[in-house]
Design a protein around this motif. Structure first.
Motif, short mmCIF file in Angstrom:
data_model
loop_
_atom_site.label_atom_id
_atom_site.label_comp_id
_atom_site.label_asym_id
_atom_site.label_seq_id
_atom_site.Cartn_x
_atom_site.Cartn_y
_atom_site.Cartn_z
N CYS A 1 71.93 -9.75 23.95
CA CYS A 1 72.10 -8.90 22.77
C CYS A 1 71.10 -9.27 21.67
N CYS B 1 71.71 -12.68 19.73
CA CYS B 1 71.40 -13.87 20.54
C CYS B 1 69.90 -14.00 20.79
N LYS C 1 77.28 -3.59 20.35
CA LYS C 1 77.36 -3.60 21.82
C LYS C 1 78.19 -2.46 22.36
N CYS D 1 75.59 -9.20 27.33
CA CYS D 1 74.94 -10.43 26.87
C CYS D 1 75.23 -11.64 27.74
N GLU E 1 76.68 -14.78 25.82
CA GLU E 1 78.11 -14.76 25.52
C GLU E 1 78.95 -14.87 26.80
ZN LIG Z 1 74.83 -12.14 22.48
#
Ligand SMILES: [Zn+2]
Length: 315
Positions: free
Chosen positions: A74, A77, A94, A113, A116
Protein backbone atom coordinates in the motif's frame (compact mmCIF):
# COMPACT_ATOMS: atom_id res chain seq x y z
CA UNK A 1 6.63 -23.95 9.14
CA UNK A 2 8.19 -21.85 11.86
CA UNK A 3 11.57 -20.21 11.50
CA UNK A 4 13.65 -18.95 14.42
CA UNK A 5 17.02 -17.19 14.32
CA UNK A 6 19.57 -16.29 16.95
CA UNK A 7 21.99 -13.62 15.80
CA UNK A 8 25.17 -12.36 17.43
CA UNK A 9 26.81 -9.28 16.05
CA UNK A 10 29.66 -7.09 17.11
CA UNK A 11 29.05 -3.37 16.84
CA UNK A 12 31.66 -0.82 17.79
CA UNK A 13 30.89 2.90 18.05
CA UNK A 14 27.30 2.62 16.86
CA UNK A 15 24.37 4.99 17.29
CA UNK A 16 21.73 2.55 16.05
CA UNK A 17 19.05 3.48 18.57
CA UNK A 18 18.98 7.01 19.95
CA UNK A 19 16.19 7.83 22.38
CA UNK A 20 16.28 11.52 23.19
CA UNK A 21 18.18 14.71 22.68
CA UNK A 22 18.76 16.96 25.66
CA UNK A 23 20.26 20.21 24.38
CA UNK A 24 23.24 19.18 22.29
CA UNK A 25 23.40 15.65 23.75
CA UNK A 26 21.92 12.68 21.84
CA UNK A 27 21.36 9.72 24.13
CA UNK A 28 21.68 6.05 23.22
CA UNK A 29 18.96 3.63 24.37
CA UNK A 30 20.00 1.83 27.55
CA UNK A 31 18.29 -0.92 29.51
CA UNK A 32 18.76 -2.42 32.98
CA UNK A 33 20.43 -5.79 32.76
CA UNK A 34 20.86 -8.47 35.37
CA UNK A 35 24.37 -9.93 35.47
CA UNK A 36 26.23 -12.18 37.86
CA UNK A 37 29.54 -11.05 39.30
CA UNK A 38 31.46 -13.00 41.96
CA UNK A 39 28.41 -15.14 42.62
CA UNK A 40 26.19 -12.09 43.22
CA UNK A 41 23.52 -10.65 41.00
CA UNK A 42 23.66 -7.00 40.09
CA UNK A 43 21.95 -4.62 37.70
CA UNK A 44 23.95 -2.76 35.11
CA UNK A 45 22.72 -0.36 32.43
CA UNK A 46 23.81 -1.46 28.99
CA UNK A 47 23.37 -0.09 25.45
CA UNK A 48 20.46 -1.73 23.60
CA UNK A 49 18.60 -1.62 20.28
CA UNK A 50 14.82 -1.91 20.51
CA UNK A 51 12.79 -4.61 18.79
CA UNK A 52 10.68 -1.79 17.36
CA UNK A 53 13.74 -0.39 15.60
CA UNK A 54 14.70 -3.82 14.17
CA UNK A 55 11.09 -4.50 13.14
CA UNK A 56 10.89 -1.18 11.31
CA UNK A 57 14.05 -2.02 9.37
CA UNK A 58 12.74 -5.49 8.51
CA UNK A 59 9.50 -4.05 7.15
CA UNK A 60 11.40 -1.52 5.05
CA UNK A 61 13.31 -4.42 3.48
CA UNK A 62 10.01 -6.24 3.03
CA UNK A 63 8.63 -3.30 1.02
CA UNK A 64 11.62 -3.46 -1.31
CA UNK A 65 11.58 -7.24 -1.74
CA UNK A 66 7.80 -7.31 -2.26
CA UNK A 67 7.95 -4.61 -4.93
CA UNK A 68 10.81 -6.37 -6.72
CA UNK A 69 8.61 -9.49 -6.89
CA UNK A 70 5.67 -7.41 -8.16
CA UNK A 71 3.66 -8.01 -5.00
CA UNK A 72 1.20 -5.42 -3.65
CA UNK A 73 2.31 -2.86 -1.05
CA UNK A 74 0.00 0.00 0.00
CA UNK A 75 0.99 3.66 -0.44
CA UNK A 76 1.65 4.31 3.27
CA UNK A 77 3.90 1.27 3.64
CA UNK A 78 5.73 2.11 0.41
CA UNK A 79 6.83 5.34 2.08
CA UNK A 80 8.06 3.46 5.14
CA UNK A 81 5.17 4.95 7.16
CA UNK A 82 3.75 1.87 8.80
CA UNK A 83 0.34 3.21 9.94
CA UNK A 84 -1.10 -0.19 9.04
CA UNK A 85 -4.73 0.68 8.23
CA UNK A 86 -5.11 1.98 11.80
CA UNK A 87 -8.24 4.04 11.10
CA UNK A 88 -10.91 4.84 8.49
CA UNK A 89 -8.73 7.43 6.74
CA UNK A 90 -5.96 4.91 6.10
CA UNK A 91 -8.23 1.95 5.39
CA UNK A 92 -10.35 3.87 2.88
CA UNK A 93 -7.30 4.07 0.60
CA UNK A 94 -7.52 0.27 0.30
CA UNK A 95 -11.24 -0.44 0.36
CA UNK A 96 -14.08 1.99 -0.17
CA UNK A 97 -16.79 1.68 1.10
CA UNK A 98 -15.39 -0.06 4.19
CA UNK A 99 -17.20 -3.37 4.81
CA UNK A 100 -18.93 -4.08 8.15
CA UNK A 101 -17.63 -7.63 8.42
CA UNK A 102 -14.20 -7.95 10.17
CA UNK A 103 -13.35 -10.92 7.92
CA UNK A 104 -13.87 -8.83 4.80
CA UNK A 105 -11.85 -5.95 6.26
CA UNK A 106 -8.95 -8.30 7.01
CA UNK A 107 -9.20 -9.83 3.55
CA UNK A 108 -9.10 -6.42 1.84
CA UNK A 109 -6.04 -5.32 3.83
CA UNK A 110 -4.11 -8.58 3.39
CA UNK A 111 -4.82 -8.64 -0.35
CA UNK A 112 -3.63 -5.08 -0.86
CA UNK A 113 -0.51 -5.01 1.31
CA UNK A 114 2.22 -7.60 1.94
CA UNK A 115 3.65 -5.57 4.85
CA UNK A 116 0.34 -5.69 6.74
CA UNK A 117 -0.09 -9.36 5.88
CA UNK A 118 3.35 -10.24 7.34
CA UNK A 119 3.72 -7.46 9.92
CA UNK A 120 0.13 -7.39 11.18
CA UNK A 121 -2.11 -4.36 11.85
CA UNK A 122 -4.68 -2.96 14.25
CA UNK A 123 -7.75 -1.29 12.74
CA UNK A 124 -9.02 0.57 15.80
CA UNK A 125 -12.53 1.51 14.64
CA UNK A 126 -15.91 -0.18 14.72
CA UNK A 127 -15.63 -3.08 14.23
CA UNK A 128 -12.01 -3.34 15.44
CA UNK A 129 -9.86 -5.79 13.49
CA UNK A 130 -6.53 -7.06 14.71
CA UNK A 131 -3.96 -9.18 12.95
CA UNK A 132 -0.87 -10.32 14.85
CA UNK A 133 2.50 -9.95 13.20
CA UNK A 134 3.81 -13.16 11.59
CA UNK A 135 7.29 -12.11 12.63
CA UNK A 136 8.61 -11.38 16.11
CA UNK A 137 11.84 -9.71 17.08
CA UNK A 138 13.54 -9.16 20.43
CA UNK A 139 15.62 -6.24 21.61
CA UNK A 140 19.29 -6.58 20.70
CA UNK A 141 21.12 -6.84 24.04
CA UNK A 142 24.75 -7.41 24.98
CA UNK A 143 25.79 -11.05 25.33
CA UNK A 144 25.67 -11.86 29.07
CA UNK A 145 29.30 -12.90 29.47
CA UNK A 146 30.47 -9.63 27.94
CA UNK A 147 27.77 -7.31 29.32
CA UNK A 148 30.10 -5.72 31.86
CA UNK A 149 32.36 -4.62 29.00
CA UNK A 150 29.54 -3.09 26.97
CA UNK A 151 29.71 0.68 27.07
CA UNK A 152 27.99 3.80 25.88
CA UNK A 153 30.22 6.81 25.57
CA UNK A 154 29.56 10.34 24.25
CA UNK A 155 31.63 11.43 21.26
CA UNK A 156 32.26 15.11 20.69
CA UNK A 157 31.56 16.52 17.23
CA UNK A 158 31.52 20.04 15.85
CA UNK A 159 29.79 21.66 12.90
CA UNK A 160 31.49 24.69 11.48
CA UNK A 161 29.90 27.54 9.56
CA UNK A 162 31.90 29.91 7.41
CA UNK A 163 31.17 33.51 8.36
CA UNK A 164 32.78 36.79 7.46
CA UNK A 165 32.70 39.75 9.83
CA UNK A 166 29.71 41.38 8.06
CA UNK A 167 27.43 38.37 8.44
CA UNK A 168 28.05 38.02 12.18
CA UNK A 169 24.94 39.07 13.99
CA UNK A 170 24.36 39.09 17.69
CA UNK A 171 25.26 35.71 19.13
CA UNK A 172 25.38 33.77 15.87
CA UNK A 173 27.91 31.04 16.39
CA UNK A 174 30.62 29.89 14.01
CA UNK A 175 30.56 26.39 15.30
CA UNK A 176 28.18 24.09 17.02
CA UNK A 177 29.39 21.47 19.41
CA UNK A 178 27.30 18.37 19.94
CA UNK A 179 27.64 14.98 21.55
CA UNK A 180 26.47 11.64 20.22
CA UNK A 181 26.40 8.83 22.72
CA UNK A 182 27.71 5.73 20.99
CA UNK A 183 27.40 2.13 22.09
CA UNK A 184 29.94 -0.67 21.81
CA UNK A 185 28.96 -4.26 22.52
CA UNK A 186 28.65 -7.80 21.30
CA UNK A 187 24.87 -7.95 20.80
CA UNK A 188 22.47 -10.84 20.49
CA UNK A 189 18.87 -10.89 19.28
CA UNK A 190 16.17 -13.36 18.29
CA UNK A 191 13.94 -13.22 15.22
CA UNK A 192 10.99 -15.55 14.58
CA UNK A 193 8.90 -15.94 11.46
CA UNK A 194 5.70 -17.98 11.30
CA UNK A 195 5.50 -18.86 7.61
CA UNK A 196 2.10 -20.53 8.09
CA UNK A 197 0.50 -17.22 9.09
CA UNK A 198 1.31 -15.46 5.81
CA UNK A 199 -1.70 -15.05 3.51
CA UNK A 200 -3.93 -16.83 6.03
CA UNK A 201 -6.81 -15.22 7.94
CA UNK A 202 -6.13 -14.57 11.63
CA UNK A 203 -9.89 -14.76 12.19
CA UNK A 204 -10.85 -17.97 10.38
CA UNK A 205 -7.42 -19.63 9.88
CA UNK A 206 -8.44 -20.13 6.22
CA UNK A 207 -6.17 -19.02 3.34
CA UNK A 208 -7.06 -15.58 1.95
CA UNK A 209 -4.78 -15.89 -1.08
CA UNK A 210 -3.98 -18.43 -3.77
CA UNK A 211 -1.17 -20.92 -3.07
CA UNK A 212 1.18 -19.26 -5.54
CA UNK A 213 0.68 -15.83 -3.98
CA UNK A 214 1.34 -17.17 -0.51
CA UNK A 215 4.53 -18.83 -1.77
CA UNK A 216 5.74 -15.55 -3.30
CA UNK A 217 5.03 -13.65 -0.08
CA UNK A 218 6.89 -16.21 2.03
CA UNK A 219 9.82 -15.85 -0.32
CA UNK A 220 9.71 -12.05 0.06
CA UNK A 221 9.60 -12.41 3.87
CA UNK A 222 12.70 -14.64 3.86
CA UNK A 223 14.61 -12.54 1.36
CA UNK A 224 14.01 -9.41 3.45
CA UNK A 225 15.52 -11.13 6.45
CA UNK A 226 18.49 -12.21 4.37
CA UNK A 227 18.94 -8.67 3.05
CA UNK A 228 18.57 -7.00 6.43
CA UNK A 229 21.27 -9.18 7.99
CA UNK A 230 23.55 -9.21 5.00
CA UNK A 231 23.49 -5.45 4.44
CA UNK A 232 23.43 -4.38 8.13
CA UNK A 233 20.78 -1.89 7.09
CA UNK A 234 18.97 -1.60 10.38
CA UNK A 235 18.91 1.06 13.07
CA UNK A 236 19.57 4.79 12.84
CA UNK A 237 22.48 7.12 12.12
CA UNK A 238 24.09 4.74 9.63
CA UNK A 239 25.37 7.61 7.52
CA UNK A 240 28.04 8.64 10.04
CA UNK A 241 27.97 5.92 12.70
CA UNK A 242 27.80 2.78 10.61
CA UNK A 243 28.69 0.15 13.20
CA UNK A 244 32.19 -1.25 12.93
CA UNK A 245 31.97 -5.02 13.13
CA UNK A 246 29.44 -7.50 11.79
CA UNK A 247 27.64 -10.77 12.39
CA UNK A 248 29.83 -13.14 14.37
CA UNK A 249 27.41 -16.07 14.82
CA UNK A 250 24.06 -17.22 13.53
CA UNK A 251 21.80 -20.14 14.35
CA UNK A 252 18.57 -20.91 12.48
CA UNK A 253 15.94 -23.55 13.16
CA UNK A 254 12.97 -24.64 11.07
CA UNK A 255 10.22 -26.60 12.77
CA UNK A 256 6.68 -27.63 11.89
CA UNK A 257 5.24 -25.78 14.86
CA UNK A 258 6.49 -22.82 16.92
CA UNK A 259 9.93 -23.35 18.46
CA UNK A 260 12.28 -20.54 19.45
CA UNK A 261 16.07 -20.84 19.52
CA UNK A 262 17.77 -20.38 22.90
CA UNK A 263 18.62 -16.71 23.22
CA UNK A 264 22.06 -15.85 21.80
CA UNK A 265 22.82 -13.76 24.90
CA UNK A 266 23.88 -17.08 26.51
CA UNK A 267 27.22 -18.59 25.52
CA UNK A 268 25.87 -22.15 25.22
CA UNK A 269 22.87 -21.15 23.09
CA UNK A 270 23.77 -23.29 20.06
CA UNK A 271 24.28 -26.43 22.12
CA UNK A 272 21.12 -25.80 24.15
CA UNK A 273 19.11 -25.18 20.98
CA UNK A 274 20.41 -28.47 19.53
CA UNK A 275 19.45 -30.43 22.65
CA UNK A 276 16.00 -28.85 22.84
CA UNK A 277 15.47 -29.63 19.18
CA UNK A 278 16.46 -33.28 19.76
CA UNK A 279 13.64 -33.59 22.27
CA UNK A 280 11.23 -32.24 19.67
CA UNK A 281 12.44 -34.87 17.18
CA UNK A 282 11.28 -37.46 19.69
CA UNK A 283 7.73 -36.20 19.09
CA UNK A 284 8.08 -37.13 15.41
CA UNK A 285 8.28 -33.51 14.37
CA UNK A 286 10.63 -32.74 11.50
CA UNK A 287 13.29 -30.26 12.58
CA UNK A 288 16.13 -28.46 10.90
CA UNK A 289 19.14 -26.58 12.26
CA UNK A 290 21.82 -24.55 10.50
CA UNK A 291 24.65 -22.63 12.15
CA UNK A 292 27.83 -20.72 11.39
CA UNK A 293 29.70 -23.19 13.64
CA UNK A 294 31.64 -24.87 10.83
CA UNK A 295 33.08 -21.61 9.63
CA UNK A 296 30.18 -20.83 7.31
CA UNK A 297 29.39 -17.18 6.71
CA UNK A 298 25.86 -15.98 7.68
CA UNK A 299 24.78 -15.71 4.03
CA UNK A 300 25.69 -19.38 3.42
CA UNK A 301 23.61 -20.42 6.42
CA UNK A 302 20.60 -18.35 5.35
CA UNK A 303 20.81 -19.63 1.79
CA UNK A 304 20.96 -23.18 3.13
CA UNK A 305 17.75 -22.56 5.07
CA UNK A 306 15.93 -21.09 2.07
CA UNK A 307 17.06 -24.06 -0.08
CA UNK A 308 15.86 -26.46 2.62
CA UNK A 309 12.42 -24.82 2.62
CA UNK A 310 12.28 -24.89 -1.17
CA UNK A 311 13.31 -28.57 -1.32
CA UNK A 312 10.63 -29.52 1.16
CA UNK A 313 8.19 -27.47 -0.92
CA UNK A 314 7.17 -25.76 2.27
CA UNK A 315 7.56 -22.34 0.76
ZN1 LIG B 1 0.45 -1.28 4.02
Amino acid sequence: MFLSLGVRFEANVEALNMVETAGNYGKHRRVPYLVEEDGKLKTVYVPAISGESLAHAYQEHLVREALSLNLPVCDDCRKGEFFKSMNRVHLQKKVDPIPDDPKRIEEAIVKSCVVEDVGGFLYAEKPPVRRSSAFQVSYALPVKSTALFATSEPQLHARHAQMDASSKKGNASEQMIYYVETGTALYGFTFNLDLDAIGVSAITAEPILEKEDIKARREAALKSLFRMLSSSQFGAKLSRFFPVGGITELVVTVTEHPFVVTSPIYDDYVEKTRRRLDVLKGFNESTYLATTEDGKVPEEVLKEVIDHLNDGETL
